[in-house]
Design an enzyme around this catalytic site. Structure first.
Site, mmCIF file in Angstrom:
data_model
loop_
_atom_site.group_PDB
_atom_site.id
_atom_site.type_symbol
_atom_site.label_atom_id
_atom_site.label_comp_id
_atom_site.label_asym_id
_atom_site.label_seq_id
_atom_site.Cartn_x
_atom_site.Cartn_y
_atom_site.Cartn_z
ATOM 1 N N LYS A 3 33.538 13.976 37.231
ATOM 2 C CA LYS A 3 34.432 13.722 38.378
ATOM 3 C C LYS A 3 35.036 12.190 38.876
ATOM 4 C CE LYS A 3 30.911 16.950 40.108
ATOM 5 N NZ LYS A 3 29.468 17.516 41.500
ATOM 6 N N TYR A 43 35.122 25.338 43.959
ATOM 7 C CA TYR A 43 33.831 25.366 44.798
ATOM 8 C C TYR A 43 33.967 25.806 46.041
ATOM 9 C CZ TYR A 43 31.742 20.991 42.947
ATOM 10 O OH TYR A 43 31.635 19.737 41.776
ATOM 11 N N ASN A 110 27.761 12.444 41.323
ATOM 12 C CA ASN A 110 27.190 12.451 39.936
ATOM 13 C C ASN A 110 27.809 12.812 38.786
ATOM 14 O OD1 ASN A 110 27.953 14.971 40.592
ATOM 15 N ND2 ASN A 110 26.172 15.944 41.552
ATOM 16 N N HIS A 113 30.670 17.895 36.155
ATOM 17 C CA HIS A 113 30.478 19.140 37.471
ATOM 18 C C HIS A 113 30.032 20.331 35.577
ATOM 19 C CE1 HIS A 113 30.982 23.349 38.576
ATOM 20 N NE2 HIS A 113 32.004 23.119 38.046
ATOM 21 N N GLU A 124 37.087 28.848 35.801
ATOM 22 C CA GLU A 124 37.080 27.223 36.160
ATOM 23 C C GLU A 124 38.617 26.638 35.079
ATOM 24 O OE1 GLU A 124 33.447 25.475 36.191
ATOM 25 O OE2 GLU A 124 33.003 26.782 38.290
HETATM 26 P P1 ATP Z 1 28.156 21.309 40.126
HETATM 27 O O1 ATP Z 1 28.755 22.451 40.689
HETATM 28 O O2 ATP Z 1 28.972 19.825 40.544
HETATM 29 O O3 ATP Z 1 27.668 21.063 39.012
HETATM 30 P P2 ATP Z 1 25.187 21.136 40.260
HETATM 31 O O4 ATP Z 1 25.615 22.517 40.116
HETATM 32 O O5 ATP Z 1 24.091 20.417 39.694
HETATM 33 O O6 ATP Z 1 26.996 20.588 40.603
HETATM 34 P P3 ATP Z 1 26.090 22.334 43.612
HETATM 35 O O7 ATP Z 1 24.567 23.327 44.241
HETATM 36 O O8 ATP Z 1 26.484 23.337 42.731
HETATM 37 O O9 ATP Z 1 25.669 21.467 42.739
HETATM 38 O O10 ATP Z 1 27.131 21.431 44.113
HETATM 39 C C1 ATP Z 1 28.023 20.998 44.202
HETATM 40 C C2 ATP Z 1 28.221 19.610 44.250
HETATM 41 O O11 ATP Z 1 28.147 19.290 45.375
HETATM 42 C C3 ATP Z 1 26.484 18.651 44.340
HETATM 43 O O12 ATP Z 1 27.163 18.627 42.562
HETATM 44 C C4 ATP Z 1 27.101 17.563 44.788
HETATM 45 O O13 ATP Z 1 27.867 16.346 44.037
HETATM 46 C C5 ATP Z 1 27.701 18.282 46.422
HETATM 47 N N1 ATP Z 1 25.984 18.180 46.507
HETATM 48 C C6 ATP Z 1 25.619 19.450 46.447
HETATM 49 N N2 ATP Z 1 24.113 19.936 47.247
HETATM 50 C C7 ATP Z 1 24.141 18.538 47.965
HETATM 51 C C8 ATP Z 1 23.603 17.704 48.872
HETATM 52 N N3 ATP Z 1 22.696 18.476 49.512
HETATM 53 N N4 ATP Z 1 24.374 16.225 49.734
HETATM 54 C C9 ATP Z 1 25.013 16.060 48.858
HETATM 55 N N5 ATP Z 1 26.111 16.601 47.537
HETATM 56 C C10 ATP Z 1 25.892 18.207 47.490
HETATM 57 MG MG MG Z 2 26.948 23.842 40.776
#
Ligand code: ATP
Ligand code: MG
Length: 131
Positions: A3, A43, A110, A113, A124
């Site tokens: 990211k 997303y 974070n 992804h 993707e």
């Molecule tokens: P990614 O899909 O980015 O690999 P993930 O699968 O761990 O991460 P997801 O639930 O798919 O998490 O959420 C996508 C992204 O949206 C997260 O990586 C984070 O950057 C953001 N995100 C998710 N939940 C929250 C939340 N409750 N508050 C703020 N940001 C969030």
């Molecule tokens: Mg995810």
């Protein structure tokens, strides 16, 4: 995907190195300028959630690095290396746990992804690497 926070903080190399060191094979790599349409497709599952717009704005804020890794159970293995979504509580030893923190923003920055299923990986890879 590394990211924009990972790229901006010069952590691309160390993140890719951890995945390589685990034993997965890097088979494709590309630096990409994200655009809104690609991010929306990427997303799509989160559309309508409160963090959706902040998430797209964040992901659009800088270059991304798209990488494809290969290996048995690679999807599961890379997700474990990434750690939990929330970098504050992600386990030490994981990428998010070691390098991430909360910056008080509407979206969690974070660093990485990782695809969460074979289906999402195929989708993707097509979006970011085109094959
Ligand atoms: P990614 O899909 O980015 O690999 P993930 O699968 O761990 O991460 P997801 O639930 O798919 O998490 O959420 C996508 C992204 O949206 C997260 O990586 C984070 O950057 C953001 N995100 C998710 N939940 C929250 C939340 N409750 N508050 C703020 N940001 C969030
Ligand atoms: Mg995810």
């Amino acid at each position: 995907l590394i990211k924009p926070d990972g790229v901006a903080r010069n952590l691309t190399g160390i993140i890719l190195a951890r995945i390589e060191a685990k034993g997965y094979q890097l088979v494709d790599l590309k630096m990409v300028q994200p655009n809104r349409d690609l991010l929306q497709a990427h997303y799509a599952e989160h559309e309508g959630k409160p963090f959706f717009d902040p998430l797209l704005n964040f992901m659009e804020s800088g270059l991304l690095v798209a990488a494809r890794f290969a290996g048995d159970r690679v999807i599961e293995g890379v997700r474990v290396l990434c750690g939990a979504t929330d970098p504050t509580t992600a386990a030490p030893g994981t990428i998010r746990g070691d390098f991430g923190r909360d910056w008080g923003l509407a979206v969690q920055q974070n660093l990485i992804h990782a695809s969460d299923s074979e289906e999402s990986a195929k989708r993707e890879i097509k979006i970011w690497l085109g094959s």
